[in-house]
Design an enzyme around this catalytic site. Structure first.
Site, short mmCIF file in Angstrom:
data_model
loop_
_atom_site.label_atom_id
_atom_site.label_comp_id
_atom_site.label_asym_id
_atom_site.label_seq_id
_atom_site.Cartn_x
_atom_site.Cartn_y
_atom_site.Cartn_z
N GLU A 280 -10.97 -0.54 -4.12
CA GLU A 280 -10.06 0.61 -4.01
C GLU A 280 -10.93 1.82 -3.75
O GLU A 280 -11.63 2.29 -4.65
CB GLU A 280 -9.27 0.78 -5.32
N CYS A 314 -7.69 9.91 -5.61
CA CYS A 314 -7.93 9.21 -4.34
C CYS A 314 -6.75 9.33 -3.39
O CYS A 314 -6.92 9.36 -2.18
CB CYS A 314 -8.25 7.75 -4.61
#
Ligand code: NAD
Length: 543
Positions: A280, A314
């Site tokens: 990720e 993010c």
């Protein structure tokens, strides 16, 4: 409130003319009491007399805690302990394992203030943004607590020969998961991602970022209180390039969240060992404001999208693409809301945005803004560091007139900075949004939901939110979340988020006749019978 103390809630409204220090505000302390630090640090796998490392409180710049550091040899010990505990855990019925997650859910909601204080102390983020982590983890605990059984149960599949072959797809735990997590969402990215691994029957060796290790250790303590065998979750702490590779070296599967650069290194190491990895990674996410968007809702959404956790998220938005016909009206609303944000660092609700986590984040943010301004960009709001509030504070910042040669245009800032671009057609907006090697998250604003979903389908990102910033997709925990392109490999949440921690095993049982010439048939006759059988199966629409 937990045993962390806040002398005051220091908040300040961003905007010209505000005094340097909040009126009458006292300083905020965010030091971890030694007793709590020592108790949590006991959860680190570090043998002998480990070296200690200090972390810094972002809100004050002072020492926060002193933590023992694990060595690569300690990582090996952690895997041994975890492996030993895993066998008994995997033998339990799924429902017994799931019950631990459901108890954890309740404990977390009850004791949330303790961890909200810790998250704020370690990251400097506003309490509301810390609470988003509690939300995300509770949702994951509930989802996998309730749904793990259906994800993991044996599934009957069509056999090689109908009736004669009985085939079952089973799911086996990988074993011990190497789980490496960053500092920006320390609760969600340590325990949130570990929950599906545990319920699938695995043990976990977790290397959180040192800066936010106490939050991970607190979560571990709580999960043990909820019934997780203590050895099942090992926490190792140390310098990423030193002990990170050791974690990958011993893992049966790697779950990594962090930067794209480190992710590539982790992927190569995992590939060399032929173990799987989910990655990720970073993003340069875009929000599209279409010509028919509700501009007030879009402006409020943009504030959440760009400045949650001071942009250290993010999936936060760093590129705002606005239809030219509404750009001025949107920007006016967005800038007004941004200037009204209250910056602050108190361990209480009230501030709209907190501090950056470290001098490194402050430097990147400052560099991106200063270079852009020097090259001709305009600051619409914010634009300055705020050392008067705390060493790493930076104002929520909107830039206009950003051009491709500026670093802020394509590089992930990971700070509270967004650039505004205008477009004339939907095709142009989609092309601009997709013009990055990243592909993590995007957001589309329109009053026409069908149009929103059709634009969404053209965006090259793992999640798309229509009329929301990021929380709609991220919070839909039954559905996968992750990145395309340089934003990663694999997904958290949903079926993919748990099945990645399992090996698929097919158990096929053959009855009455072998799948080979038999009953006196020679090879040619067998081939003819099978050919006829295949034709019949297709005609009968067998899958
Ligand atoms: P980072 O890659 O520097 O560090 C992440 C983790 O990896 C830390 O625990 C670190 O100690 C460890 N590490 C460092 N070097 C290592 C190595 N050689 N081998 C193994 N582990 C190593 O990332 P960061 O700057 O701490 O985190 C911010 C980045 O994470 C941003 O790019 C952000 O977009 C990304 N992120 C992505 C997601 C997502 O879900 N896609 C979520 C949060 C953060």
């Amino acid at each position: 409130m937990s045993d962390l103390t806040a002398d005051a809630v220091a908040t300040e409204q961003l905007g010209a003319g505000n005094p340097a220090a909040p009126g009458g505000g006292r300083t905020v302390t965010a030091a971890v009491p030694p007793s709590l630090g020592t108790r949590l640090a006991a959860g680190v796998t570090a043998t002998g007399e480990p070296d200690l490392i200090d972390t810094v409180a972002p809100l004050t710049g002072e020492r926060l805690a002193s933590l023992p550091q694990s060595t690569p040899a300690d990582v090996e010990v952690a895997f041994q302990l975890a492996r030993r505990a895993q066998a008994a855990w995997a033998a339990l019925p799924v429902r017994r394992r799931a019950a631990v997650l459901l108890r954890f859910h309740d404990l977390l909601l009850k004791r949330q203030d303790e961890v909200l204080d810790l998250i704020q102390a370690e990251t400097g983020k506003a309490r509301l943004h810390a609470f988003e982590e509690v939300l995300a983890v509770a949702m994951a605990a509930r989802h996998y607590g309730r749904a793990a059984h259906s994800y993991l149960r044996d599934k009957r599949r069509g056999g090689a020969l109908p009736v004669l072959t009985h085939a079952v797809e089973a799911r086996r735990p990988k074993g011990v998961i190497g789980h490496i997590s960053p500092w920006n969402y320390p609760l969600e990215l340590s325990v949130g991602d570990a929950l599906p691994a545990f319920v699938a029957g695995n043990a976990v060796v977790n290397k959180p970022d040192t800066q936010t290790a106490l939050t991970a250790l607190w979560a571990r303590e709580l999960l043990v209180e909820a019934g997780l065998p203590a050895d099942l979750w090992q926490v190792v702490i140390g310098d990423g390039p030193v002990i990170g590779p050791a974690v990958v070296e011993h893992a049966d599967y790697v779950s990594f969240t962090g930067s794209t650069r480190t992710g590539r290194d982790v992927a190569q190491r995992a590939a060399a060992r032929l173990v799987g990895a989910s990655l990720e990674l970073g993003g340069k996410n875009a929000m599209l404001v279409l010509s028919d968007a509700d501009l007030d809702a879009a402006a409020a959404g943009a504030v959440r999208a760009c400045f949650s956790s001071a942009g250290q998220l993010c999936i936060s938005i760093e590129r705002l693409l606005v239809h030219r016909s509404v750009a001025d009206a949107f920007l006016e609303r967005f800038a007004a809301r941004t200037r009204a944000l209250r910056l602050g660092g108190g361990l209480a609700y009230g501030a709209d945005m907190g501090s950056l986590v470290s001098v490194r984040q402050l430097e990147t943010t400052t560099r991106h803004v200063e270079e852009a301004v020097k090259a001709g960009a305009t600051v619409v709001a914010g634009g300055r560091a705020r050392p008067d509030l705390g060493p790493f504070f930076f104002e929520p910042t909107i830039l206009d007139g950003v051009t491709p040669e500026m670093a802020v245009c394509a590089e992930e800032t990971f700070g509270p900075v967004v650039s505004v671009y205008r477009f004339d057609t939907e095709d142009e907006a989609v092309a601009a949004a997709n013009s990055t090697p990243y592909g993590l998250n995007s957001s589309v604003w329109t009053r026409d939901l069908r149009r929103g979903r059709s634009v969404a389908a053209r965006l090259h990102t793992g999640t798309v939110n229509v009329n929301e910033a990021y929380a709609a997709a991220y919070g839909s925990v039954g559905s996968p979340m992750g990145g395309m392109g340089d934003s990663g490999l694999g997904r958290r949440h949903g079926a993919e988020g748990i099945l990645r921690f399992t090996e698929a095993q097919t158990i096929a049982t053959q009855r009455l006749m072998p799948i080979a010439p038999s009953f006196g048939l020679d090879d040619r006759q067998f081939a003819a019978v099978m050919t006829g059988g295949l034709r019949a199966l297709k005609a009968l629409r067998f899958k």
